[in-house]
Enzyme design. Structure first.
Site, PDB file in Angstrom:
ATOM      1  CD  GLU A  21      -2.659  -0.880   2.559  1.00 10.90           C
ATOM      2  OE1 GLU A  21      -3.956  -0.590   2.440  1.00 10.90           O
ATOM      3  OE2 GLU A  21      -2.154  -1.211   3.691  1.00 10.90           O
ATOM      4  CE  LYS A  98      -5.775   2.130   2.503  1.00  8.26           C
ATOM      5  NZ  LYS A  98      -5.079   1.269   3.725  1.00  8.26           N
TER       6      LYS A  98
END
Length: 123
Positions: A21, A98
């Site tokens: 990520e 997110k």
């Protein structure tokens, strides 16, 4: 108490618990709500008596894009702290979403929402 809000600010950044990520990055959506008295600005129609939205946007952008956080909670705290330190607000609400979180199955978004205020000075 009155409120100025900026919703749906989108930034590409590198936050997350997993190394992938932080390496590839992804889109984060940020909403902020600034709580303060807007009556003087409303009566005078004067930008100097309120908070310039552009300044808030740039402050949020600097925090979100400036360093990497593992947790959305830490990112939200950093945004709230920066706003409280930079603008004459009583409280700030920060929502971090997110949409591309690495979870199985379908979902629109995950996120956190916090509300922080300035401490009252001791008498």
């Amino acid at each position: 108490m009155d409120k100025i809000f900026l919703e749906g600010m989108a930034f590409f950044a590198r936050h997350g618990v997993f190394p992938a990520e932080r390496e590839t990055g992804q889109r984060f959506l940020i909403d902020v709500a600034l709580y303060l008295d807007l009556s003087l600005a409303g009566r005078a129609d004067d930008l100097e008596l309120t908070i310039n939205y552009l300044d808030v946007y740039h402050k949020v952008e600097a925090v979100v894009c400036g360093r990497s956080f593992q947790l959305l909670e830490a990112l939200a705290e950093a945004v709230a702290t920066a706003i409280l330190e930079s603008f004459p607000v009583r409280q700030v609400g920060v929502r971090v979403r997110k949409p591309g979180a690495p979870l199985p199955g379908y979902f629109e978004t995950v996120g956190v929402e916090i509300l922080r205020g300035k401490s009252c000075p001791a008498k």
